[in-house]
Structure formats: structure tokens, C-alpha cells
Design a protein around this motif. Sequence first.
Motif, mmCIF file in Angstrom:
data_model
loop_
_atom_site.group_PDB
_atom_site.id
_atom_site.type_symbol
_atom_site.label_atom_id
_atom_site.label_comp_id
_atom_site.label_asym_id
_atom_site.label_seq_id
_atom_site.Cartn_x
_atom_site.Cartn_y
_atom_site.Cartn_z
ATOM 1 N N TYR A 186 35.235 -24.301 -110.634
ATOM 2 C CA TYR A 186 35.169 -22.872 -110.917
ATOM 3 C C TYR A 186 34.248 -22.196 -109.904
ATOM 4 N N SER A 187 34.747 -21.096 -109.309
ATOM 5 C CA SER A 187 33.950 -20.293 -108.375
ATOM 6 C C SER A 187 33.856 -20.885 -106.967
ATOM 7 N N ALA A 188 34.472 -22.067 -106.749
ATOM 8 C CA ALA A 188 34.438 -22.640 -105.399
ATOM 9 C C ALA A 188 35.352 -21.846 -104.474
ATOM 10 N N LYS A 189 36.420 -21.284 -105.045
ATOM 11 C CA LYS A 189 37.161 -20.241 -104.343
ATOM 12 C C LYS A 189 36.708 -18.934 -104.981
ATOM 13 N N ARG A 190 36.938 -17.820 -104.341
ATOM 14 C CA ARG A 190 36.466 -16.534 -104.870
ATOM 15 C C ARG A 190 36.997 -16.343 -106.302
ATOM 16 N N PRO A 191 36.102 -16.209 -107.309
ATOM 17 C CA PRO A 191 36.588 -16.145 -108.688
ATOM 18 C C PRO A 191 37.120 -14.753 -109.049
ATOM 19 N N PRO A 192 38.380 -14.659 -109.410
ATOM 20 C CA PRO A 192 38.916 -13.346 -109.784
ATOM 21 C C PRO A 192 38.466 -12.920 -111.182
ATOM 22 N N ILE A 193 38.561 -11.643 -111.446
ATOM 23 C CA ILE A 193 38.431 -11.123 -112.801
ATOM 24 C C ILE A 193 39.680 -10.279 -113.048
ATOM 25 N N ASP A 194 40.090 -10.173 -114.293
ATOM 26 C CA ASP A 194 41.423 -9.600 -114.530
ATOM 27 C C ASP A 194 41.486 -8.690 -115.756
ATOM 28 N N THR A 195 42.616 -8.015 -115.846
ATOM 29 C CA THR A 195 42.946 -7.264 -117.055
ATOM 30 C C THR A 195 44.320 -7.761 -117.509
ATOM 31 N N ASP A 196 44.324 -8.602 -118.514
ATOM 32 C CA ASP A 196 45.561 -9.120 -119.118
ATOM 33 C C ASP A 196 46.424 -9.945 -118.166
ATOM 34 N N TYR A 197 45.802 -10.667 -117.259
ATOM 35 C CA TYR A 197 46.620 -11.478 -116.338
ATOM 36 C C TYR A 197 47.374 -12.579 -117.070
ATOM 37 N N PHE A 198 46.658 -13.417 -117.801
ATOM 38 C CA PHE A 198 47.362 -14.538 -118.441
ATOM 39 C C PHE A 198 48.302 -14.035 -119.544
ATOM 40 N N LEU A 241 25.839 -23.987 -111.850
ATOM 41 C CA LEU A 241 27.308 -23.990 -111.870
ATOM 42 C C LEU A 241 27.916 -24.223 -110.488
ATOM 43 N N LEU A 242 27.218 -23.761 -109.462
ATOM 44 C CA LEU A 242 27.799 -23.912 -108.119
ATOM 45 C C LEU A 242 27.208 -25.077 -107.329
ATOM 46 N N THR A 243 26.363 -25.862 -108.009
ATOM 47 C CA THR A 243 25.749 -26.964 -107.271
ATOM 48 C C THR A 243 25.982 -28.323 -107.928
ATOM 49 N N ASP A 244 26.352 -28.332 -109.183
ATOM 50 C CA ASP A 244 26.461 -29.597 -109.911
ATOM 51 C C ASP A 244 27.888 -29.730 -110.483
ATOM 52 N N ARG A 245 28.559 -30.779 -110.052
ATOM 53 C CA ARG A 245 29.967 -30.940 -110.444
ATOM 54 C C ARG A 245 30.155 -31.036 -111.954
ATOM 55 N N ALA A 246 29.284 -31.806 -112.584
ATOM 56 C CA ALA A 246 29.432 -31.996 -114.040
ATOM 57 C C ALA A 246 29.170 -30.671 -114.757
ATOM 58 N N ALA A 247 28.174 -29.949 -114.293
ATOM 59 C CA ALA A 247 27.875 -28.639 -114.903
ATOM 60 C C ALA A 247 29.064 -27.707 -114.730
ATOM 61 N N ASN A 248 29.584 -27.689 -113.530
ATOM 62 C CA ASN A 248 30.709 -26.807 -113.234
ATOM 63 C C ASN A 248 31.922 -27.157 -114.105
ATOM 64 N N ALA A 249 32.119 -28.463 -114.326
ATOM 65 C CA ALA A 249 33.295 -28.901 -115.098
ATOM 66 C C ALA A 249 33.282 -28.306 -116.506
ATOM 67 N N THR A 250 32.099 -28.047 -117.058
ATOM 68 C CA THR A 250 32.061 -27.481 -118.417
ATOM 69 C C THR A 250 32.610 -26.047 -118.408
ATOM 70 N N GLU A 303 25.545 -24.771 -128.028
ATOM 71 C CA GLU A 303 24.888 -23.595 -127.415
ATOM 72 C C GLU A 303 25.654 -23.163 -126.153
ATOM 73 N N ARG A 304 26.065 -24.166 -125.400
ATOM 74 C CA ARG A 304 26.807 -23.881 -124.165
ATOM 75 C C ARG A 304 28.102 -23.121 -124.480
ATOM 76 N N GLN A 305 28.795 -23.610 -125.475
ATOM 77 C CA GLN A 305 30.046 -22.955 -125.875
ATOM 78 C C GLN A 305 29.770 -21.497 -126.266
ATOM 79 N N ALA A 306 28.707 -21.288 -127.015
ATOM 80 C CA ALA A 306 28.369 -19.920 -127.450
ATOM 81 C C ALA A 306 28.023 -19.040 -126.243
ATOM 82 N N ILE A 307 27.344 -19.634 -125.267
ATOM 83 C CA ILE A 307 26.981 -18.872 -124.052
ATOM 84 C C ILE A 307 28.246 -18.475 -123.284
ATOM 85 N N TYR A 308 29.156 -19.444 -123.132
ATOM 86 C CA TYR A 308 30.403 -19.123 -122.416
ATOM 87 C C TYR A 308 31.215 -18.083 -123.189
#
Length: 536
Positions: free
Chosen positions: A324-336, A286-295, A263-268
Amino acid sequence: MVRGTHLDAVIVGAGFAGLYQLLCLRDRLGLKAQVLEAGGDLGGTWYWNRYPGARCDSESHAYRYFFSRELAEEWESTERYPGPAEIRAYLDHVARKFDLRRDIRFNNRVVSAQFDEAAKHWRIETESGERCTATWLVTAVGCLSSANVPTIPGLDAFKGRWYHTGQWPHEGVDFRGKRVGQIGTGSTGIQAAPVIAETAAHLTIFQRTANYSVPARNAPLAPEFQRWTREHFEQIREIAQSTVNGHAFRIEERNVADVTPAERQAIYEAAWEKGGLQFRATFKDLLTDRAANATAAEFLKARIRATVKDPATAEALADIDHPYSAKRPPIDTDYFETFNRPNVTLVNLRKDPIERITLQGICTRTQEHPLDIIVFATGFDALTGPLLRMDIRGRGARSLREDWKAGPETYLGLQVPGYPNFFTITGPGSPSVLTNMPVAIEQHVEWITDCIAHARRNGVQTVEPLADAAREWGERVQEAARATLLYDAKHSWYFGANVPGKPQVFMPYAGGMHRYRKICEGIAAQGYQGFVMARA
Ligand code: NA7
């Protein structure tokens, strides 16, 4: 030109904050107010940030003022995320509608402001030597407006051209046939690189810290959506003003552990397809739990590896050292995707640091990279930089630069002890950069306006916070940050880590915009608790 010698209020800056503050003080309170602006026109951040690919990360229907339904009905955004030209056009529309330009002086950079204790007003001076005095001084200088150009030996002698993204030439830069080097892979660099790569002969991207990014999925707005945002103005405002970050979407109530891995994978995946900053709203921990964030982190790293064809480049891009998100999270258009182009190279500065700039290019430890143009996408001296660029002096000529040597000290990010009648819109210690900025700006402007109105109604001459109130607030700011994973990324600009010599203190209030709004309202309702309102 600064008009007149004494004003009720001087506002520094003509971006979102300065315009609305002028409207409130002039038209709602009837004050003689004037805006002094360093740039040649309206826009603040968006006057200066015109680099290729520049675009706001907040969505158009939330990146706007909410104080006027009429204004929202009149203005039609054209794309999911507004670009600098559209934001400037919007602010121009606001200025025309409310006849604001007549009280704005452009090309007037404020260099100093000193509080005159006997006269109980501020003495303000601009770069060109113009002077005026004002009872109230309000800074609307933005949080990300003081460009950070790193000191790299040899830059002065570089034979090519160099630019900082936050001070981009208005006429643009022609990259055709040029070998371009871009330093920096934050939100800005991630936006700029794909566009520069389209025309440059070659683009070399110098990456110090690898970064997560989620596709923005910018697109023209469908007429049905435009109509929907007009019809649902109140609902959108209600959400934007009651969420943690001031965006027009709520953070999901579930934790990562509440769902199965499938379910998590589908949500992401769904959030990835939808694109934008909403990705971080998929789970509330996501911003409070390390294990959650790691997913989330693993999901995003897997996307990088799946996108970037060269395995060594993919590894360098996915070698991310913070949650993830501990530094300002960017959003992009075709960066990678850009790294799959034959004319783009990544240099991993963690393995091969920059040593100097030569006449012809950038020299890292292992090789020289010949370049015609260097683009510094190296960010800003955030939050305190724009304030400390001015020589601000309070009681007894005490200096803000001196007082903030160990880090900024404010009460609510709104005022500083020892600096009466001085307000800082989205100052350090307020949610500011952790929010969709116009929402934080409106809340501050309205609070300041109410505070000044209260002072005037009650014959109060000076308003300033108690030192203890500011100290206690500073502790709350640190406590709020410590409760999140933001505190893990010690090398982020939230801590001032990007500017050598800057004190390492977490600057914005991370307790959430919704909570902060209530705190400010409560303090005002209790007769401005923590503030000294002096009648003489
Ligand atoms: P950021 O987020 O501060 O990013 C700046 C980038 O430049 C980041 O990758 C830095 O690496 C890099 N940088 C800074 N100094 C250097 C030096 N000396 N050498 C190499 N690399 C360097 O600024 P942005 O303009 O991208 O974004 C600012 C905000 O604007 C953004 O958060 C949004 O709110 C809008 P580092 O990560 O420090 O290792």
C-alpha cells in the motif's frame, strides 16, 4: 508574443510554480522577468486536466500558497478537495492581486533553450519561432504534464473518438449513449470511471495493475471549518512546512506493532471513515516495514471484497501486487461501487492483455470490445518528460536529452551540472511528486530566489553545480528510496516504468520534505556548497 530581446529571467510555465516565481523575481528582486506558457491560460496541470471527476487529492486548506496571510484570508475554498475550476479561479485571483498577467505570454510553448557561453545567457525559442535571451532560465513545467499515450497498434485507424485525460477538451465530452473504454486505473482513472459510468451506455475499464484506494469523502466545507482555517493559518502553515509530505496533517508517531490487532482495526476504520490521504498517516512504519504495510493492505483489500458484489470482479480488483502506498495511492468517490453498476465491466489485462485497437474497439487476447470512445487514463511521462520535451542545451551545446539518457542527474533537483543559471522547480531529485505540490513549489521558488539574489549581490555571473555534488546527491536519492517500500514497486512511474524505453531510475527524493528543506537551507547557509558561483 515574447516581449523584448533580453530579459533577466525567463520562467517556463504558468501554474503554481511559475506564478510565484514571477512574483518573487519581478517584485522582490526587481528583475525583468517573463513567463512563457504553452497553454491558453493560467493553471498548469489544472489547465489541461479537466477530465470527468478531476479533483486534487490534497485538501483545500493545504493546497494553496502559504507566503501571504492576506491571500489566505481573501480566498474561500468551497469543498474539502478543490476541483480544477476552483484551482484555476484561485490562481486567477493570485495573478490579479499581484498583477502577474502582464508578464505572462500564453500560447507560447518553449521548444528550445541553449546556453550561450560567450554571452553567459540563455537563447530561448518558442514553437512559433519567437526568440529571446535571458540570464536566468527557470522551468516551472510541472511533474505530470507530459501525457503518456501508449503505443497500441491500430489506434490511428480507430473510427471512434479517443482522449487522454491530461489533454481533455475544454468543452467536455458527451458520453450519453456511448460505449466507452477506459484504459488505466491510477489516481486519474479511479476518479474518472464513476463519473463516466453515470452517463455512458456502457463503460469497460481495462485494468493492468490493480490499485488500492481510500474514499476521498469530498464534501462542501462548513463555514466553521472555513473560519477555523483562516484563524489558524500560521499553525496550518507550520504543519505543512514541517511534515514529510507537505500535507497539513502529521504522521502518527506509533508503529503498527505498538497496538493490538483490535486497536489497529479501529484505527484503520476511523481513517477509512475520515477518508483521504491521511489513511497512510495512521502509522509511521507503513512505508518502511513490510509486515506493518501488509496490515493496511489487507484492510483495504477486504474493503474491496466487501464492496464489489461480483466475486470474480472483486478478486481482480483486490489482486494488488505492491505494498500500500508504494505506488501513488489514489483516493476516490464510489470507485469500487461503480463495478456494481449493470453498465460497467472490468477487463483484467494481466490475464487478457490488449493486443490491438481495431476500427471498432479494443481487441484483447480473448475478445473484441466494441467501443465509441476510448479514454486513456494512462498517466504521464513524469518528472523528466516535461523537461526533455524541450531541447535544452548547456555548455558546449551538450544536450539534456543525451545527458539524461541513463536517468536524470541533478543537484537537489534544482540544477544540472553543465547547465549554468538553469533551475528546475520540483525537478527530478527533489521531493516533488511525493508531496503536496504547492508546499514543495514554494520552498523551491524561495530557494531559487535567494540563490539568484545572492549571485547578484556578489557579482556572480553563473551558478551551476559541481558534477560530484550532483553524483553524490543522486546516490542519496537512491538511498532514500531504498529505505522505503517505494523501492519495491519497480513498475511505478516513480521509476519511469510506465513509459517504454525510459531509464529505470527512482526519480523523486523520498527522504521527506522536512529533511530536504533543512538540507537546502544548510547548503545555502554554507555559501552554496556544491555550487560553482563564477564571477567571470
Ligand atoms: P498513473 O498513476 O500513471 O496511472 C496510469 C494508469 O494507466 C495505470 O493504471 C497504468 O497501469 C495504466 N497504463 C499505463 N499504460 C498502460 C498501457 N499501455 N496499457 C494498460 N494500462 C496502462 O497516472 P494517473 O494519471 O492516474 O495519475 C498521475 C498522478 O496524477 C497521480 O499519481 C497523482 O499525483 C495525480 P500500471 O499501473 O502502469 O500497470
